[in-house]
Design a protein around this motif. Structure first.
Motif, PDB file in Angstrom:
ATOM      1  N   VAL A 138     -55.078  -1.137 -10.708  1.00  0.00           N
ATOM      2  CA  VAL A 138     -53.857  -1.801 -11.402  1.00  0.00           C
ATOM      3  C   VAL A 138     -53.072  -0.923 -12.032  1.00  0.00           C
ATOM      4  O   VAL A 138     -53.744  -0.073 -13.058  1.00  0.00           O
ATOM      5  CB  VAL A 138     -54.164  -3.279 -12.137  1.00  0.00           C
ATOM      6  CG1 VAL A 138     -52.888  -3.892 -12.596  1.00  0.00           C
ATOM      7  CG2 VAL A 138     -54.904  -4.023 -11.558  1.00  0.00           C
ATOM      8  N   TYR A 139     -51.848  -0.841 -12.127  1.00  0.00           N
ATOM      9  CA  TYR A 139     -50.973   0.199 -12.897  1.00  0.00           C
ATOM     10  C   TYR A 139     -49.563  -0.421 -12.874  1.00  0.00           C
ATOM     11  O   TYR A 139     -48.981  -1.189 -12.140  1.00  0.00           O
ATOM     12  CB  TYR A 139     -51.095   1.636 -12.381  1.00  0.00           C
ATOM     13  CG  TYR A 139     -50.385   1.899 -11.062  1.00  0.00           C
ATOM     14  CD1 TYR A 139     -49.185   2.314 -10.845  1.00  0.00           C
ATOM     15  CD2 TYR A 139     -51.164   1.671  -9.609  1.00  0.00           C
ATOM     16  CE1 TYR A 139     -48.761   2.492  -9.535  1.00  0.00           C
ATOM     17  CE2 TYR A 139     -50.624   2.014  -8.635  1.00  0.00           C
ATOM     18  CZ  TYR A 139     -49.537   2.475  -8.582  1.00  0.00           C
ATOM     19  OH  TYR A 139     -48.962   2.353  -7.250  1.00  0.00           O
ATOM     20  N   VAL A 140     -48.611   0.105 -13.905  1.00  0.00           N
ATOM     21  CA  VAL A 140     -47.524  -0.541 -14.496  1.00  0.00           C
ATOM     22  C   VAL A 140     -46.558   0.679 -14.304  1.00  0.00           C
ATOM     23  O   VAL A 140     -46.974   1.622 -14.991  1.00  0.00           O
ATOM     24  CB  VAL A 140     -47.445  -1.517 -15.448  1.00  0.00           C
ATOM     25  CG1 VAL A 140     -46.079  -1.689 -15.810  1.00  0.00           C
ATOM     26  CG2 VAL A 140     -48.290  -2.801 -15.272  1.00  0.00           C
ATOM     27  N   THR A 141     -45.422   0.606 -13.697  1.00  0.00           N
ATOM     28  CA  THR A 141     -44.554   1.594 -13.727  1.00  0.00           C
ATOM     29  C   THR A 141     -43.165   1.185 -14.179  1.00  0.00           C
ATOM     30  O   THR A 141     -42.851   0.165 -14.038  1.00  0.00           O
ATOM     31  CB  THR A 141     -44.250   2.411 -12.287  1.00  0.00           C
ATOM     32  OG1 THR A 141     -43.786   1.368 -11.298  1.00  0.00           O
ATOM     33  CG2 THR A 141     -45.496   2.905 -11.717  1.00  0.00           C
ATOM     34  N   ASP A 142     -42.684   2.188 -14.786  1.00  0.00           N
ATOM     35  CA  ASP A 142     -41.201   2.161 -15.009  1.00  0.00           C
ATOM     36  C   ASP A 142     -40.097   2.126 -14.009  1.00  0.00           C
ATOM     37  O   ASP A 142     -40.718   2.645 -13.001  1.00  0.00           O
ATOM     38  CB  ASP A 142     -40.902   2.805 -16.451  1.00  0.00           C
ATOM     39  CG  ASP A 142     -40.845   4.305 -16.152  1.00  0.00           C
ATOM     40  OD1 ASP A 142     -40.895   4.677 -14.732  1.00  0.00           O
ATOM     41  OD2 ASP A 142     -40.818   5.236 -17.020  1.00  0.00           O
ATOM     42  N   PRO A 143     -38.796   2.038 -14.252  1.00  0.00           N
ATOM     43  CA  PRO A 143     -37.902   2.227 -13.088  1.00  0.00           C
ATOM     44  C   PRO A 143     -37.760   3.867 -12.626  1.00  0.00           C
ATOM     45  O   PRO A 143     -37.403   3.757 -11.663  1.00  0.00           O
ATOM     46  CB  PRO A 143     -36.680   1.814 -13.912  1.00  0.00           C
ATOM     47  CG  PRO A 143     -36.903   1.013 -15.052  1.00  0.00           C
ATOM     48  CD  PRO A 143     -38.062   1.585 -15.274  1.00  0.00           C
ATOM     49  N   ARG A 144     -38.421   4.647 -13.314  1.00  0.00           N
ATOM     50  CA  ARG A 144     -38.658   5.947 -12.650  1.00  0.00           C
ATOM     51  C   ARG A 144     -39.787   6.075 -11.831  1.00  0.00           C
ATOM     52  O   ARG A 144     -39.998   7.260 -11.186  1.00  0.00           O
ATOM     53  CB  ARG A 144     -38.421   7.159 -13.805  1.00  0.00           C
ATOM     54  CG  ARG A 144     -36.986   6.853 -14.805  1.00  0.00           C
ATOM     55  CD  ARG A 144     -37.122   7.470 -16.044  1.00  0.00           C
ATOM     56  NE  ARG A 144     -37.953   7.228 -16.785  1.00  0.00           N
ATOM     57  CZ  ARG A 144     -38.306   7.608 -18.205  1.00  0.00           C
ATOM     58  NH1 ARG A 144     -37.622   8.431 -18.500  1.00  0.00           N
ATOM     59  NH2 ARG A 144     -39.402   7.104 -18.912  1.00  0.00           N
ATOM     60  N   GLY A 145     -40.645   5.349 -11.681  1.00  0.00           N
ATOM     61  CA  GLY A 145     -41.850   5.467 -11.000  1.00  0.00           C
ATOM     62  C   GLY A 145     -42.864   6.095 -11.790  1.00  0.00           C
ATOM     63  O   GLY A 145     -43.863   6.467 -11.198  1.00  0.00           O
ATOM     64  N   ILE A 146     -42.670   6.188 -13.203  1.00  0.00           N
ATOM     65  CA  ILE A 146     -43.999   6.866 -13.935  1.00  0.00           C
ATOM     66  C   ILE A 146     -44.698   5.659 -14.513  1.00  0.00           C
ATOM     67  O   ILE A 146     -44.440   4.529 -14.910  1.00  0.00           O
ATOM     68  CB  ILE A 146     -43.132   7.423 -15.181  1.00  0.00           C
ATOM     69  CG1 ILE A 146     -42.303   8.416 -14.848  1.00  0.00           C
ATOM     70  CG2 ILE A 146     -44.311   8.084 -16.311  1.00  0.00           C
ATOM     71  CD1 ILE A 146     -41.448   9.291 -15.731  1.00  0.00           C
ATOM     72  N   VAL A 147     -46.175   5.856 -14.587  1.00  0.00           N
ATOM     73  CA  VAL A 147     -47.059   5.066 -14.997  1.00  0.00           C
ATOM     74  C   VAL A 147     -47.308   5.003 -16.288  1.00  0.00           C
ATOM     75  O   VAL A 147     -47.491   6.021 -16.920  1.00  0.00           O
ATOM     76  CB  VAL A 147     -48.427   5.560 -14.309  1.00  0.00           C
ATOM     77  CG1 VAL A 147     -49.679   4.666 -14.571  1.00  0.00           C
ATOM     78  CG2 VAL A 147     -48.407   5.706 -12.711  1.00  0.00           C
ATOM     79  N   LEU A 148     -47.123   3.554 -16.765  1.00  0.00           N
ATOM     80  CA  LEU A 148     -47.424   3.408 -18.241  1.00  0.00           C
ATOM     81  C   LEU A 148     -48.502   2.959 -18.474  1.00  0.00           C
ATOM     82  O   LEU A 148     -49.290   3.414 -19.771  1.00  0.00           O
ATOM     83  CB  LEU A 148     -46.071   2.404 -18.718  1.00  0.00           C
ATOM     84  CG  LEU A 148     -44.560   2.813 -18.352  1.00  0.00           C
ATOM     85  CD1 LEU A 148     -43.665   1.918 -18.663  1.00  0.00           C
ATOM     86  CD2 LEU A 148     -44.366   4.127 -18.846  1.00  0.00           C
ATOM     87  N   LEU A 149     -49.078   1.867 -17.663  1.00  0.00           N
ATOM     88  CA  LEU A 149     -50.426   1.072 -17.944  1.00  0.00           C
ATOM     89  C   LEU A 149     -51.223   1.354 -16.777  1.00  0.00           C
ATOM     90  O   LEU A 149     -50.660   1.271 -15.603  1.00  0.00           O
ATOM     91  CB  LEU A 149     -49.977  -0.279 -18.400  1.00  0.00           C
ATOM     92  CG  LEU A 149     -49.176  -0.824 -19.461  1.00  0.00           C
ATOM     93  CD1 LEU A 149     -48.925  -1.985 -19.385  1.00  0.00           C
ATOM     94  CD2 LEU A 149     -49.550  -0.296 -20.796  1.00  0.00           C
ATOM     95  N   THR A 150     -52.670   1.352 -16.990  1.00  0.00           N
ATOM     96  CA  THR A 150     -53.152   1.632 -15.745  1.00  0.00           C
ATOM     97  C   THR A 150     -54.787   1.395 -16.077  1.00  0.00           C
ATOM     98  O   THR A 150     -55.294   1.534 -17.063  1.00  0.00           O
ATOM     99  CB  THR A 150     -53.091   2.946 -15.216  1.00  0.00           C
ATOM    100  OG1 THR A 150     -54.169   3.325 -14.111  1.00  0.00           O
ATOM    101  CG2 THR A 150     -53.495   4.107 -16.169  1.00  0.00           C
ATOM    102  N   SER A 151     -55.380   0.799 -15.009  1.00  0.00           N
ATOM    103  CA  SER A 151     -56.998   0.750 -15.009  1.00  0.00           C
ATOM    104  C   SER A 151     -57.638   2.090 -14.912  1.00  0.00           C
ATOM    105  O   SER A 151     -58.851   1.896 -14.932  1.00  0.00           O
ATOM    106  CB  SER A 151     -57.154  -0.440 -14.201  1.00  0.00           C
ATOM    107  OG  SER A 151     -57.208  -0.071 -12.802  1.00  0.00           O
ATOM    108  N   GLN A 152     -56.854   2.993 -14.296  1.00  0.00           N
ATOM    109  CA  GLN A 152     -57.373   4.485 -14.332  1.00  0.00           C
ATOM    110  C   GLN A 152     -56.817   5.290 -15.297  1.00  0.00           C
ATOM    111  O   GLN A 152     -55.629   5.749 -15.086  1.00  0.00           O
ATOM    112  CB  GLN A 152     -56.999   4.916 -12.761  1.00  0.00           C
ATOM    113  CG  GLN A 152     -57.468   3.970 -11.677  1.00  0.00           C
ATOM    114  CD  GLN A 152     -58.980   3.900 -11.433  1.00  0.00           C
ATOM    115  OE1 GLN A 152     -59.488   3.059 -12.029  1.00  0.00           O
ATOM    116  NE2 GLN A 152     -59.567   4.915 -10.941  1.00  0.00           N
ATOM    117  N   PRO A 153     -57.252   5.477 -16.268  1.00  0.00           N
ATOM    118  CA  PRO A 153     -56.897   6.188 -17.324  1.00  0.00           C
ATOM    119  C   PRO A 153     -56.400   7.572 -17.004  1.00  0.00           C
ATOM    120  O   PRO A 153     -55.258   8.063 -17.580  1.00  0.00           O
ATOM    121  CB  PRO A 153     -57.958   6.501 -18.339  1.00  0.00           C
ATOM    122  CG  PRO A 153     -58.923   5.337 -18.115  1.00  0.00           C
ATOM    123  CD  PRO A 153     -58.823   5.013 -16.793  1.00  0.00           C
TER     124      PRO A 153
END
Length: 610
Positions: A202-217
């Motif tokens: 699981v990971y969360v991205t901002d509008p630019r597609g950059i990963v902010l939160l992730t289960s893969q550090p």
């Protein structure tokens, strides 16, 4: 070549053709079954991913809303405004203690108060070596945007702590205008750990597609697609993500992707099902990568095995029928050859008629005997053919439909007798009874179709009587055959509960089936369904006089794979408990060895629609 040799050659050819067609049909069926099984497994994975994504988003939103509320409350706190208006040592000390206490209770990363110049004058980490007190944050985007807009949210890497988090900032206004900014920093490490334990990526991205939160550090601050050099330089100069290289994620779209099911491959992790969902109230997107290789292979293998068994059995049956057909044809050919030979012998005997009347009589007798044998053989062949046709005809009616049909015939005969006697009233009553019986048959079929249909999952007012009637209709056949008595408390017609009818019927049928299985073989088999209303709640109980459950089984009864059945999976009660909780209710169990078992369903009372 003799007729027998020709027949043997023809049989060999038929068997070769049959074998070739059988192998081709079996291979094609197994291949199609594998494709279909893969598609079905993909659909199941999509549904599972959608549910997981909804849950992950709910957890993330819960954390966000809690911290947003904290920042809003603090922005209106009189103590905060007083501290900004008169930042003396006593007030700052009291504010440090207050922020420290609030930070511990809200489980935020840090809370700090900034004056109008951008200087942090109080912070929840004022005791720590990395205290924010005395640091000027006027350069941080969340400060300037909060001053300009009133509130803002900014995800970045901490300049002091070097830990990523979301900065929730709100402007604090006083009588003289803007007095300062309150900032709540939220870190999501516990949420990410929960995602990691789920097994999916699981990971969360901002509008630019950059990963902010992730289960893969190791994926943090990586990008879904290459970022232009100018934009990357601007991001690095802002220090939002420190010196992260903003490299591209190791995700590649797979050729197995189909419309509605986007499969991707990860280096070292195999095939995954990818889905993306917007996180409400934010500009973020939550991405879920569900492991798919094993599930797709299992789905294809299962359906291939079933297809192989069914098609293989069918081909074996066809082979037996072909063998019987060849034997019947061979027997017919042999009889035909015997008849031809007999005719030749009769002709030969006829030529000798003039030589001896005695020989002629003997030949006639022999011909009659052969003809009798031929007729017997023909009768046997006809009988065998008739039995083969009869063997293909099978029919049967279910026991519950057979009884009303027999009753309809009886009432129809009685109605005819009453009409012959000019007694229309009892005849009309019989016809009404026939109509009721046909409705009963229609109810049985309609209820089975309704129970098999996919519930939409919607929750609304459901008449409890209809749910009970449907469940009892489905399990009533087994109960009557087993000799079990099901006693139901009276139910008011207007009693409604907040549920989904098909899914609530599923829960009741599961509990009743479990009770019937527990009662099998007992001399007295009794099941009681109790209904009680308590204010806004309705309590529904299903109890039996079976052997009961041991305390160690009761303690883990709603845990997956806990079962007392020899071939059970232990998932029925777990699914039932989840369904009831989706309605906002509870499913509980009370049991003692030798004293039966009692399940309690608590649901919310619902008002009639309209």
């Amino acid at each position: 070549m003799s007729g027998a040799a020709q027949r043997r050659r023809k049989r060999r050819i038929e068997w070769l053709v049959f074998a070739a067609l059988s192998l081709a049909s079996l291979a094609l069926a197994v291949w199609l079954a594998g494709n279909y099984g893969t598609r079905q497994a993909a659909e199941a994975l999509r549904a599972q991913a959608a549910g997981s994504a909804t849950l992950d988003i709910a957890v993330l939103r819960s954390e966000l809303e809690k911290q947003r509320t904290l920042s809003l409350v603090l922005s209106r706190d009189p103590d905060v405004l007083a501290t900004l208006s008169s930042p003396d040592a006593a007030r700052i000390g009291a504010m440090n203690a207050k922020l420290e206490s609030l930070n511990a209770g809200a489980r935020s990363a840090v809370i700090y108060l900034i004056d109008r110049t951008g200087l942090a004058i109080a912070s929840s980490n004022w005791k720590e070596d990395i205290s924010f007190v005395g640091t000027n944050y006027a350069f941080r985007p969340y400060f300037t945007e909060a001053v300009a807009k009133g509130d803002t949210e900014h995800f970045a890497l901490g300049t002091v702590s070097q830990r990523p988090g979301l900065y929730i900032a709100r402007r604090i206004d006083g009588p003289g205008g803007m007095q300062g900014v309150i900032v709540v920093k939220v870190e999501f490490f516990s949420v990410e750990e929960d995602w990691h334990r789920s097994g999916a990526i699981v990971y969360v991205t901002d509008p630019r597609g950059i990963v902010l939160l992730t289960s893969q550090p190791e994926w943090r601050f990586m990008a879904q697609a290459p970022i232009a050099a100018e934009e990357a330089a601007r991001i690095r100069s802002s220090l939002q993500f420190g010196d992260s290289p903003l490299t591209v994620l190791p995700i590649r779209r797979s050729q197995a992707s189909t419309p509605g099911a986007d499969f991707v491959s990860l280096r070292g992790s195999g095939l995954h099902l990818a889905s993306a969902s917007k996180v409400p109230t934010t500009s973020w997107q939550l991405h879920l990568l569900e492991p798919a290789a094993r599930a797709l292979a299992a789905g294809a293998a299962t359906l291939r095995s079933i297809t192989f068994a069914v098609v293989g059995a069918t081909l074996v049956l066809l082979g037996i029928l072909l063998h019987r057909r060849q034997r019947a044809i061979a027997r017919t050919a042999e009889l035909t050859e015997a008849q031809i030979e007999l005719e030749h012998r009769v002709e030969a005997r006829t030529l000798d008629l003039s030589q001896s009347n005695a020989l002629l009589s003997a030949e006639i007798d022999e011909r009659r005997k052969v003809e009798a044998k031929l007729q017997t053989a023909r009768d046997e062949l006809t009988q065998a053919n008739r039995l083969a046709i009869l063997g293909q005809i099978t029919a049967g009616l279910a026991h519950e439909v057979n009884q009303p049909v027999a009753a309809i015939r009886s009432f129809a005969d009685n109605a005819a007798i009453f009409l012959d006697r000019s007694e229309p009233v009892p005849a009309r009553q019989n016809l009404a009874t026939i109509a009721g019986l046909t409705e009963k048959i229609a109810d049985i079929i309609a209820q089975l179709r309704s129970f098999a249909r996919k519930a939409t999952g919607d929750v609304g007012p459901v008449p409890l009587r209809d749910v009970l009637d449907g469940a009892l209709l489905l399990v009533g056949i087994r109960a009557r055959r087993q000799g079990a008595e099901i006693d139901v408390d009276p139910v008011a017609d207007d009693l409604r509960v907040a549920a989904n009818r098909v899914r609530l019927e599923q829960v009741l049928v599961n509990l009743l089936q479990n009770a019937l299985e527990a009662l099998e073989g007992r001399a007295v088999q009794a099941i009681h369904i109790g209904i009680a209303g308590e204010g806004d709640l309705v309590r529904l109980t299903v109890s039996d006089n079976g052997p009961g459950l041991a305390p160690e089984v009761t303690a883990h009864l709603f845990t997956p794979f806990t079962t007392t059945k020899p071939g059970g999976l232990g998932l029925g009660l777990v699914i039932s408990k989840d369904i009831v909780e989706e309605f906002g209710g509870r499913l509980e169990v009370e049991s003692q060895p030798g004293q039966g078992c009692r399940f309690l369903i608590t649901l919310k009372r619902a008002e009639k629609e309209g």
